[in-house]
Design an enzyme around this catalytic site. Structure first.
Site, short mmCIF file in Angstrom:
data_model
loop_
_atom_site.label_atom_id
_atom_site.label_comp_id
_atom_site.label_asym_id
_atom_site.label_seq_id
_atom_site.Cartn_x
_atom_site.Cartn_y
_atom_site.Cartn_z
N ASP A 59 0.85 -1.20 0.00
CA ASP A 59 0.00 0.00 0.00
C ASP A 59 0.88 1.24 0.00
OD1 ASP A 59 -2.31 1.52 0.28
OD2 ASP A 59 -2.06 1.61 2.44
N THR A 92 -3.26 5.16 -3.95
CA THR A 92 -2.24 5.99 -3.29
C THR A 92 -0.92 5.94 -4.03
OG1 THR A 92 -1.88 4.10 -1.87
CG2 THR A 92 -3.17 5.88 -0.98
N THR A 93 -0.61 4.78 -4.64
CA THR A 93 0.67 4.67 -5.35
C THR A 93 0.64 5.50 -6.61
OG1 THR A 93 0.65 2.39 -4.59
CG2 THR A 93 2.38 2.99 -6.08
N ASP A 396 -8.75 -1.14 2.01
CA ASP A 396 -8.73 -0.45 0.72
C ASP A 396 -9.93 -0.84 -0.13
OD1 ASP A 396 -6.50 0.89 1.33
OD2 ASP A 396 -5.26 0.16 -0.31
#
Length: 549
Positions: A59, A92-93, A396
């Site tokens: 994550d 998020t990445t 997530d």
């Protein structure tokens, strides 16, 4: 002019392009850390902190949170990932990678003597147009696809995580959990409060033996073995204080003249608590949850009344249970008059409270709470690292499911949106006759980093794949009869371009839009900086300590 000027204040000042280049380098190095964890074949990172605790995660937000970043510009990106995690929960990445790529391209433009302000306004315009295009052209409403697309969205968010192999099983579990906590307010707006889903971890057994429990699971057991293990039609009191023998506070002196009165004092001490418990039990309460302790003296009263007492619950759990059952968390029994009372309105209700054994742990399950439905996921895994990572992945996908259910729109994943936007913005840039066209062209170029990185991580030929993908999207936008080609995205297992709408690779539309907005804002923030003044730490005067120097 020397950029390293000595200032009148103690510190150093760096101005001009050197600062911008430094900041861009810092941002790029942050993005390189998370780059290889993007996509369904992304790899995990192992982080060991100064105490020696190990975290294995995929994550992006977690990775960046655990890195202690010193550089001020790089910190902006870490906060960016954190923001995306709070707002959307997934992506998020990619948000960090896009922001770093935007900066890199902007830096090239600045070196070609284009003013940063021009680039910023170009980026703003491009971002606005991109969001508009996603909403008008790329979104698919969930009504036409039914429950399958919600499950597919959950699967897509899990594909890059540890539980990706068993995504069928987990996706169904996550969607069921989200449906279980659905609430509708007076205006008819449906909300899915993810926080009402309690996630417990127990290691041992395989990941496929994780269960979804309808009800709220508490990681506590009854205080005494003599208490009943199952109570139907439970009435629940949530207390935030200890039920222990009332002791005098420290520093209180009691002067006793008659030694026989000592017993009376001791007796009264135990009676105070007894009265308290009696007041609670009189309202028909048969389950008492408290954050404090219950001592043996008080346990006796509960056992006699056939009530269930649970001690040392977490306060957070207690608050959630109170919300679900309609109870009030009481810090004290005292009312405004200073007398101790306990009213029936402070009691929560549930169909049953039962203690069950799941793996090696005993858990309390509160089933069928009156006010709000609740759900609990009990995750199983081989070891603690795996359980932690499963919890993050499940969280997530819960967020993704919530977004899909609330916004009712999805977009195809796998680099589809980015490739379509890139072509669209390039065509848009050539139609503009102002200075912004260069910035918009670079923005379009930057978006291709996502499909490129996806292909590189999958060990496929990225140049070849991305070129094919762009060709398809160009055809779809130029020729009206081939408009269906706009759903084309990458299949990273086979290494080909395919129709991702048919393949069921979906992400929430809001996820992509926020992703672009946040990345653009972060890039603009760092681009605007052209001067950095670093103050030196104040030196302490050399005087004898303790004297007024």
């Amino acid at each position: 002019m020397n950029t390293q000027q000595a200032l009148t204040i103690s510190g150093e000042r760096t101005t001009g392009d050197t600062v911008r280049t430094q900041n861009v380098m810092a941002a790029a190095s942050i993005a390189n850390i998370v780059k290889s964890s993007l996509g369904p074949v992304g790899l995990d990172k192992m982080l060991v902190d100064d105490v020696g605790d190990v975290t294995v995660t995929n994550d992006g937000a977690t990775i960046l949170k655990l890195l202690e970043v010193e550089h001020p510009a790089a910190k902006v990106l870490v906060e960016l990932a954190d923001l995306q995690d709070q707002e959307v929960g997934d992506g998020t990445t990619s948000v960090v990678i896009i922001a770093a790529e935007l900066l890199k391209n902007a830096d090239e433009l600045v070196k070609q003597k284009i003013h940063p302000t021009t680039i910023i306004s170009g980026y703003r315009l491009a971002c606005k147009e991109a969001c508009k295009y996603i909403q008008e052209q790329m979104t698919i409403s969930t009504e036409e696809l039914g429950r399958d697309c919600i499950i597919n969205a959950a699967k897509t968010s899990m594909s890059s995580k540890l539980i990706g192999r068993d995504s069928d099983f987990f996706a169904n579990m996550v969607v069921d959990a989200a449906q279980a906590v659905k609430t509708t307010d007076s205006k008819g707006v449906t909300k899915y409060p993810i926080k009402a889903i309690n996630i417990l971890k127990a290691h041992g057994r395989s990941a496929l033996e994780s269960v979804l429990v309808q009800g709220y699971a508490l990681n506590c057991t009854v205080a005494s073995q003599a208490m009943p293990k199952r109570i139907q039609n439970a009435k629940i009191a949530c207390l935030d204080f200890s039920l222990q023998k009332a002791k005098m506070h420290l520093g209180i002196h009691v002067i006793v003249e008659d030694p026989t009165k000592l017993d009376a004092i001791r007796q009264r001490e135990s009676d105070i608590t007894k009265e308290r418990i009696q007041k609670i039990l009189d309202t028909g309460v048969n389950v008492i949850l408290t954050t404090g302790g219950i001592d043996d003296l008080c346990l006796k009263y509960f056992v006699e009344a056939g009530a269930m007492g649970v001690r040392r619950c977490k306060k957070q759990d207690l608050k959630r249970i109170a919300k679900a059952t309609g109870a009030q968390v009481l810090v004290t029994l005292a009312n405004l008059e200073g007398e101790e009372t306990f009213e029936a309105s402070m009691v929560g209700q549930a169909e049953e409270v039962v203690q069950e054994r799941i793996s090696d742990d005993e858990l309390l399950l509160i089933k069928g709470p009156k006010v709000r439905s609740a759900a609990s996921l009990i995750l199983r895994g081989a070891n603690d690292f795996q359980c932690d990572e499963m919890e993050r992945s499940v969280h997530d996908s819960l967020c993704v499911v919530k977004r899909v259910l609330e916004s009712r729109t999805v977009v195809p994943g796998g680099g589809t949106v980015e490739a379509a936007l890139s072509i669209y913005l390039e065509n848009l840039a050539t139609s503009l006759s102002s200075r912004e066209q260069l910035a918009i062209a670079e923005f379009a170029n930057s978006l291709l980093i996502i499909p490129k990185t996806l292909a590189v991580n999958a060990a496929k030929d990225s140049i070849d794949l991305v070129a094919k993908l762009r060709a398809y999207h160009n055809t779809s936008q130029v020729q009206a009869e081939h408009a269906d080609l706009k759903w084309c995205g990458l299949d990273l297992i086979e290494g080909v371009v395919r129709d991702n709408k048919a393949a069921g690779v979906f992400e929430p539309g809001i996820c992509k839009i926020k992703c672009l907005k946040f990345a653009t804002e972060a890039a603009i923030t760092i681009l605007r900086i052209d001067d950095m003044i670093k103050l030196a730490a104040a030196e302490k005067p050399d005087g004898h300590p303790g004297h007024g120097h």
